[in-house]
Design a protein around this motif. Structure first.
Motif, PDB file in Angstrom:
ATOM      1  N   VAL A   1     -10.118  92.071  33.843  1.00 59.54           N
ATOM      2  CA  VAL A   1      -9.518  91.972  35.181  1.00 59.54           C
ATOM      3  C   VAL A   1     -10.497  91.315  36.150  1.00 59.54           C
ATOM      4  CG1 VAL A   1      -8.721  93.305  37.175  1.00 59.54           C
ATOM      5  CG2 VAL A   1      -7.923  93.902  34.881  1.00 59.54           C
ATOM      6  N   LEU A   2     -11.745  91.690  36.050  1.00 58.63           N
ATOM      7  CA  LEU A   2     -12.761  91.126  36.937  1.00 58.63           C
ATOM      8  C   LEU A   2     -13.038  89.659  36.594  1.00 58.63           C
ATOM      9  CD1 LEU A   2     -15.001  94.285  37.007  1.00 58.63           C
ATOM     10  CD2 LEU A   2     -13.874  93.279  38.994  1.00 58.63           C
ATOM     11  N   CYS A   3     -12.957  89.302  35.323  1.00 56.91           N
ATOM     12  CA  CYS A   3     -13.094  87.891  34.942  1.00 56.91           C
ATOM     13  C   CYS A   3     -11.970  87.057  35.556  1.00 56.91           C
ATOM     14  CB  CYS A   3     -13.076  87.745  33.415  1.00 56.91           C
ATOM     15  SG  CYS A   3     -14.593  88.270  32.577  1.00 56.91           S
ATOM     16  N   ILE A   4     -10.759  87.605  35.553  1.00 57.02           N
ATOM     17  CA  ILE A   4      -9.618  86.915  36.171  1.00 57.02           C
ATOM     18  C   ILE A   4      -9.870  86.702  37.654  1.00 57.02           C
ATOM     19  CG2 ILE A   4      -7.168  87.115  36.775  1.00 57.02           C
ATOM     20  CD1 ILE A   4      -6.807  88.669  34.113  1.00 57.02           C
ATOM     21  N   ARG A   5     -10.384  87.734  38.321  1.00 57.55           N
ATOM     22  CA  ARG A   5     -10.654  87.648  39.754  1.00 57.55           C
ATOM     23  C   ARG A   5     -11.775  86.638  40.042  1.00 57.55           C
ATOM     24  NH1 ARG A   5      -8.061  87.788  43.111  1.00 57.55           N
ATOM     25  NH2 ARG A   5      -9.338  88.813  44.699  1.00 57.55           N
ATOM     26  N   ILE A   6     -12.819  86.654  39.217  1.00 58.10           N
ATOM     27  CA  ILE A   6     -13.930  85.712  39.424  1.00 58.10           C
ATOM     28  C   ILE A   6     -13.461  84.278  39.214  1.00 58.10           C
ATOM     29  CG2 ILE A   6     -16.150  84.928  38.473  1.00 58.10           C
ATOM     30  CD1 ILE A   6     -16.798  87.902  37.939  1.00 58.10           C
ATOM     31  N   ALA A   7     -12.639  84.059  38.169  1.00 63.29           N
ATOM     32  CA  ALA A   7     -12.129  82.710  37.895  1.00 63.29           C
ATOM     33  C   ALA A   7     -11.255  82.205  39.043  1.00 63.29           C
ATOM     34  CB  ALA A   7     -11.343  82.704  36.588  1.00 63.29           C
ATOM     35  N   SER A   8     -10.591  83.129  39.744  1.00 69.80           N
ATOM     36  CA  SER A   8      -9.693  82.734  40.841  1.00 69.80           C
ATOM     37  C   SER A   8     -10.433  82.463  42.144  1.00 69.80           C
ATOM     38  CB  SER A   8      -8.637  83.818  41.074  1.00 69.80           C
ATOM     39  OG  SER A   8      -9.235  85.002  41.600  1.00 69.80           O
ATOM     40  N   LEU A   9     -11.721  82.789  42.199  1.00 70.68           N
ATOM     41  CA  LEU A   9     -12.485  82.600  43.434  1.00 70.68           C
ATOM     42  C   LEU A   9     -12.713  81.130  43.768  1.00 70.68           C
ATOM     43  CD1 LEU A   9     -15.352  85.285  43.263  1.00 70.68           C
ATOM     44  CD2 LEU A   9     -13.410  85.237  44.850  1.00 70.68           C
ATOM     45  N   GLY A  10     -12.703  80.285  42.766  1.00 72.26           N
ATOM     46  CA  GLY A  10     -13.126  78.904  42.976  1.00 72.26           C
ATOM     47  C   GLY A  10     -14.629  78.842  42.773  1.00 72.26           C
ATOM     48  N   ASP A  11     -15.331  78.185  43.675  1.00 70.78           N
ATOM     49  CA  ASP A  11     -16.787  78.091  43.579  1.00 70.78           C
ATOM     50  C   ASP A  11     -17.406  79.409  44.032  1.00 70.78           C
ATOM     51  OD1 ASP A  11     -19.435  77.428  43.524  1.00 70.78           O
ATOM     52  OD2 ASP A  11     -19.291  75.729  44.904  1.00 70.78           O
ATOM     53  N   ILE A  12     -18.043  80.118  43.105  1.00 62.85           N
ATOM     54  CA  ILE A  12     -18.606  81.429  43.445  1.00 62.85           C
ATOM     55  C   ILE A  12     -19.699  81.323  44.501  1.00 62.85           C
ATOM     56  CG2 ILE A  12     -18.052  82.403  41.190  1.00 62.85           C
ATOM     57  CD1 ILE A  12     -21.003  82.118  40.433  1.00 62.85           C
TER      58      ILE A  12
END
Length: 454
Positions: free
Chosen positions: A14-25
């Motif tokens: 779930v957190l990987c999905i959220r991180i991937a959706s952030l764009g440029d971290i």
């Protein structure tokens, strides 16, 4: 154990999905840091379960093959989820150097700003860092850039190339763990590491190539395939030069002729680029003498050297040289008396200690550099290094306007280093490292000098 592992895996996914959706971290550092830290807690929980249930005595496995398959499936899902994430700025150079090679240009001979290459500039060109410098990467890494670019001139292609070697490392580690009579489920420590996931699947750094060949070399050596091991460590060196520190442990004392294999591999890989001559190592020398960032012990030495990067690097290089010679002598002493599994563990342990020493003394420690140590943690559950892969999140706040600012350095804009942010990053690491060292020697002393009972 099955249900808690699955729950931990689902939390990380779930957190990987959220991180991937952030764009440029790098544009969302506080949110990314919160997600990374939460994933790290779930990862530690899973690693604790594996460590608690694994039989490290060499008498067999306490963990079912079903759990190992769950670990593998989740590790692949994590990586595929993060693959579309915005990569590191380094990827722009990877793409550039892959492209110019396909046009017959030597990356060691001309920097990106060269007017001769102006016709090759595209939409990725503006993202390249240090445009005035030629490539710093060894030949094998450059060749992977070119192969990936031949397939597709895109982020996904270049990231997929290095993600491929990251996945291969997981399977090599499983085989190596079995050879060393360790529980194969310990591969979770590498396969689920948030640091590894972010460094390769999300950000696309090229260090996975070196890690694969280093672990493959150590595995091959443990199975007595010495020549193949030497070829593999040669390829690791040609992926990233730092692997040279492991070479002495993989050259059998009775077979120094294997140095010829090492030399042959290096020569063959450098042949297509050798016309650059001085350009082959000029950028490596430039970064090695001019830059330092997120360092720990080196920073203390740098401060005592009155801010002289030349003096501080001479001192830290000398310290590393002395420690390396000490470790190598200890290795030769132990290897002389040990045979069988003890001998194989000696090689792995001293490679681990050498890489750890380098990272402790290194003038520059980016988060993805710490991935070099993570595969060794599958064999040695060192709490200090494991915790550092989590606290390294404070590094990112040095690239955040609330704490830092852009300054000009060597005619480029860089983020100013924030030294107090190193305290929460490094203090837990050094505390646990010292605690582990003292505890080990106290236990050794008690075994050697037992208290007499009346």
């Amino acid at each position: 154990m099955l249900i808690p592992i699955v729950i931990a895996g689902l939390v990380i996914e779930v957190l990987c999905i959220r991180i991937a959706s952030l764009g440029d971290i790098m544009q969302h550092i506080p949110r990314f840091s919160l997600m990374y830290s939460t994933a790290f807690v779930a990862y530690l929980f899973a690693a604790f379960l594996v460590s608690k249930n694994a039989d490290l005595s060499g008498k067999g496995s306490n963990i079912s093959s079903k759990i190992i398959w769950i670990i593998l499936v989740f590790s692949l899902v994590f990586r595929l989820t993060l693959l579309p994430a915005t990569p590191s700025n380094d990827i722009f150079r990877y793409l550039w150097e892959g492209k110019i090679q396909l046009h017959g240009i030597n990356p060691y001979s001309q920097p990106p700003v060269s007017l001769n290459l102006e016709h090759l500039r595209d939409n990725y060109f503006s993202g390249i860092n240090h445009k005035h410098l030629t490539t710093i990467y060894p030949p094998l890494t450059l060749m992977v850039f070119a192969i990936a670019d031949f397939i597709s001139h895109s982020f996904v292609s270049i990231k997929s190339a290095f993600l491929f070697f990251d996945i291969l490392s997981i399977f090599v580690l499983i085989k190596y763990l079995k050879v060393m009579r360790k529980e194969p489920a310990n591969v979770l420590i590498y396969a689920w590491s948030p640091l590894v996931l972010i460094s390769f699947a999300a950000r696309g750094h090229c260090d996975s190539l070196q890690i694969f060949f280093v672990m493959l070399a150590l595995y091959l050596y443990s199975t007595r395939k010495y020549a193949n091991a030497v070829v593999s460590i040669s390829l690791a060196m040609m992926s990233k030069f730092v692997s040279i520190i492991i070479v002495p442990f993989l050259i059998p004392r009775e077979k120094p002729g294997y140095l010829a294999i090492l030399s042959l591999v290096i020569i063959l890989l450098y042949l297509p680029y050798c016309r650059a001559v001085k350009g082959l190592f000029s950028t490596l020398f430039y970064f090695g003498t001019q830059y330092h960032y997120n360092d720990s012990i080196h920073f203390l030495i740098f401060s005592l050297s009155l801010g002289s990067p030349f003096i501080s690097k001479i001192i830290t290089s000398s310290i590393f040289g002395v420690v390396f010679l000490y470790l190598y002598k200890k290795y030769l002493d132990e290897a002389y008396f040990n045979t069988g599994l003890l001998w194989e563990d000696t090689i792995l342990r001293f490679a681990f200690l050498t890489v750890g020493t380098l990272l402790v003394l290194a003038p520059t420690v980016h988060p993805w550099y710490l991935t070099w140590i993570v595969p060794f943690l599958c064999f040695y559950h060192n709490r200090a290094w494991l915790v550092l892969t989590g606290t390294v999140i404070f590094y990112y706040f040095m690239n955040y306007p609330l704490f830092s600012k852009l300054i000009e350095y060597n005619n480029e804009l860089v983020w100013e280093e924030v030294h107090w942010l190193k305290l929460p990053e490094y203090l837990p690491f050094y505390f646990l490292l010292l605690y582990g060292f003292l505890r080990k020697h106290l236990l050794t002393h008690e075994r050697n000098h037992p208290v007499l009972q009346n």
